[in-house]
Design a protein around this motif. Structure first.
Motif, short mmCIF file in Angstrom:
data_model
loop_
_atom_site.label_atom_id
_atom_site.label_comp_id
_atom_site.label_asym_id
_atom_site.label_seq_id
_atom_site.Cartn_x
_atom_site.Cartn_y
_atom_site.Cartn_z
N ASP A 49 27.42 46.07 45.43
CA ASP A 49 28.58 45.18 45.36
C ASP A 49 28.99 45.13 43.89
O ASP A 49 28.42 44.37 43.10
CB ASP A 49 28.21 43.79 45.88
CG ASP A 49 29.41 42.84 45.89
OD1 ASP A 49 30.44 43.17 45.27
OD2 ASP A 49 29.29 41.76 46.49
N LEU A 50 29.95 45.97 43.52
CA LEU A 50 30.32 46.09 42.11
C LEU A 50 30.92 44.80 41.56
O LEU A 50 30.93 44.60 40.33
CB LEU A 50 31.31 47.25 41.93
CG LEU A 50 30.75 48.64 42.23
CD1 LEU A 50 31.83 49.70 42.04
CD2 LEU A 50 29.54 48.96 41.37
N SER A 51 31.40 43.92 42.42
CA SER A 51 31.96 42.65 41.95
C SER A 51 30.88 41.76 41.34
O SER A 51 31.19 40.82 40.60
CB SER A 51 32.65 41.91 43.09
OG SER A 51 31.71 41.41 44.04
N LYS A 52 29.62 42.06 41.62
CA LYS A 52 28.51 41.26 41.09
C LYS A 52 27.91 41.87 39.82
O LYS A 52 26.94 41.33 39.29
CB LYS A 52 27.43 41.12 42.15
CG LYS A 52 27.88 40.32 43.38
CD LYS A 52 26.75 40.14 44.38
CE LYS A 52 27.22 39.31 45.57
NZ LYS A 52 26.14 39.12 46.58
N ILE A 53 28.49 42.98 39.36
CA ILE A 53 27.96 43.67 38.18
C ILE A 53 28.99 43.65 37.07
O ILE A 53 30.18 43.89 37.31
CB ILE A 53 27.59 45.13 38.52
CG1 ILE A 53 26.51 45.16 39.61
CG2 ILE A 53 27.10 45.87 37.28
CD1 ILE A 53 26.20 46.56 40.11
N ASN A 54 28.55 43.40 35.86
CA ASN A 54 29.45 43.39 34.70
C ASN A 54 29.71 44.82 34.25
O ASN A 54 29.25 45.26 33.20
CB ASN A 54 28.85 42.55 33.57
CG ASN A 54 29.78 42.48 32.36
OD1 ASN A 54 30.98 42.73 32.47
ND2 ASN A 54 29.23 42.14 31.21
N THR A 55 30.47 45.55 35.04
CA THR A 55 30.74 46.95 34.73
C THR A 55 31.59 47.10 33.47
O THR A 55 31.61 48.17 32.85
CB THR A 55 31.44 47.66 35.90
OG1 THR A 55 32.62 46.93 36.25
CG2 THR A 55 30.51 47.72 37.12
N ALA A 56 32.28 46.04 33.07
CA ALA A 56 33.10 46.10 31.86
C ALA A 56 32.23 46.32 30.62
O ALA A 56 32.73 46.77 29.59
CB ALA A 56 33.91 44.82 31.71
N ALA A 57 30.95 46.02 30.73
CA ALA A 57 30.04 46.19 29.59
C ALA A 57 29.53 47.63 29.48
O ALA A 57 28.84 47.97 28.51
CB ALA A 57 28.86 45.24 29.72
N MET A 58 29.85 48.48 30.45
CA MET A 58 29.30 49.83 30.50
C MET A 58 30.26 50.84 29.87
O MET A 58 31.48 50.65 29.90
CB MET A 58 29.00 50.23 31.94
CG MET A 58 27.96 49.37 32.61
SD MET A 58 27.75 49.78 34.37
CE MET A 58 26.38 48.68 34.78
N THR A 59 29.71 51.93 29.34
CA THR A 59 30.53 53.01 28.80
C THR A 59 31.36 53.61 29.93
O THR A 59 30.80 54.09 30.92
CB THR A 59 29.64 54.10 28.18
OG1 THR A 59 28.77 53.51 27.22
CG2 THR A 59 30.48 55.18 27.51
#
Length: 355
Positions: A98-108
């Motif tokens: 569930d990508l909405s639960k992951i801070n993907t903005a912090a990833m390269t």
């Protein structure tokens, strides 16, 4: 026993039962050094209702453990990016994220998109990146200044002073060194077997050159620091660690390109603590935690300023190892089709058994 005392005991029991019911265990299946004690302690302090239980493993063992249990027994696993697609297609051991639960903005961004592309099945994403690095050659350049690639491991002039690990990486690296592209042959099993036969023959002939085969980073570190071995196959993170102890020991990206891997966050199908798993993923993406993690792993976090968050000695080691040409020449591991690892396993067994 008075009614008042009975009521007090009953109330205490309810509190204890409530505390027990709320307690949760996050079972990590990860690489050695990917859950350092300090990071676990800080996580448990931030989330006192979660206990972290760590099992250290490697790619082959992660898949084997989860395959044997049908994806149960662990709540968060960290296979490399090329080990997810086929394992999921064959064994159904993971669940979509569930990508909405992951801070993907912090990833390269490019690492995130690359891992998502590699691990998307039927429109569902199964992994996101955590740490990345490469496999290549480590050399004591004071002793052997002319080392350039995988083939040096089998060079007679280094007789009894080289080492490698008998895993699939050495098969792939040797293939590239022999002028073949193993990733381009994945779709043609006959051609891949022909390549493996050539590589196997080369590595069997090489056995008389090799000092010993290492199995873990500690083994390899001891061999290099003692001077018993001066050239070895390695993870760059191991070389970066040793550079801080002896700056003559450096990572050498092979001329054919260092093999690049990305270790991921992937949730097993039978995981029972998804919320805790997402909390751990986001926690270790925090800059101060990323710095602690990279100090432990020696690998680079999949965040935009990952190199800057590494300790000074490891930043210096990276600078000593890579220039832009080396980075442009990286060979990222491709998704492994079903059956390929079985073929490679037989090749490795042949090498082990040969005199």
């Amino acid at each position: 026993m008075t009614p008042k005392f009975r009521a007090l005991l009953a109330g205490t029991a309810l509190v204890l039962a409530s505390t027990t019911a709320q307690a949760e265990t996050l079972r990590l299946l990860t690489w050695g050094s990917y859950a350092p004690d300090e990071v676990v302690k800080l996580f448990e302090e931030k989330y006192p209702d979660i206990d972290v239980e760590v099992t250290f493993s490697n790619n082959e063992e992660m898949v084997a453990k989860l395959r044997a249990t049908g994806g149960t027994g662990f709540d968060l696993a960290q296979p490399s990016h090329d080990r997810v697609f086929a394992a999921q297609k064959e064994f159904n051991i993971y669940k979509p994220l569930d990508l909405s639960k992951i801070n993907t903005a912090a990833m390269t961004p490019n690492l995130l998109e690359g891992v998502k592309a590699n691990t998307t099945i039927d429109g569902e994403v199964y992994s996101v990146p955590h740490q990345w690095g490469t496999s290549g050659i480590m050399a004591n350049i004071k002793e052997v200044p002319d080392v350039t690639g995988w083939g040096d491991l089998c060079d007679e002039k280094y007789q009894g002073r080289t080492s490698m690990r008998l895993r699939r990486t050495i098969l792939l690296g040797t293939a590239f060194d022999m002028g073949m592209d193993p990733f381009a042959l994945y779709a043609d099993t006959a051609a891949y077997q022909d390549m493996l036969d050539k590589v196997t023959d080369k590595l069997i002939a090489c056995k008389s050159i090799i000092k010993t085969y290492w199995s873990g980073g500690d083994d390899l570190s001891a061999l290099m620091l003692s001077g018993e071995v001066v050239v070895s196959e390695t993870w760059d993170s191991t070389a970066f660690k040793l550079y801080g102890e002896n700056p003559d020991i450096v990572f050498v990206p092979p001329a054919t390109g260092a093999l690049a891997w990305i270790d991921t966050f992937t949730i097993p199908r039978g995981g029972e603590a998804d919320d805790a798993a997402y909390k751990w993923i986001n926690f270790v993406l925090e800059p101060e935690i990323t710095a602690l993690m990279s100090a432990s792993t020696g690998a680079i976090a999949a965040v935009p300023n990952g190199i800057e968050l590494m300790p000074e000695d490891k930043k210096a080691a990276i600078s000593a190892a890579f220039d832009q040409e080396d980075l442009d020449n990286l060979k990222f591991f491709a998704n492994i089709p079903p059956g390929i690892e079985d073929m490679e396993g037989l090749a490795l067994e042949r090498i082990k058994a040969a005199n």
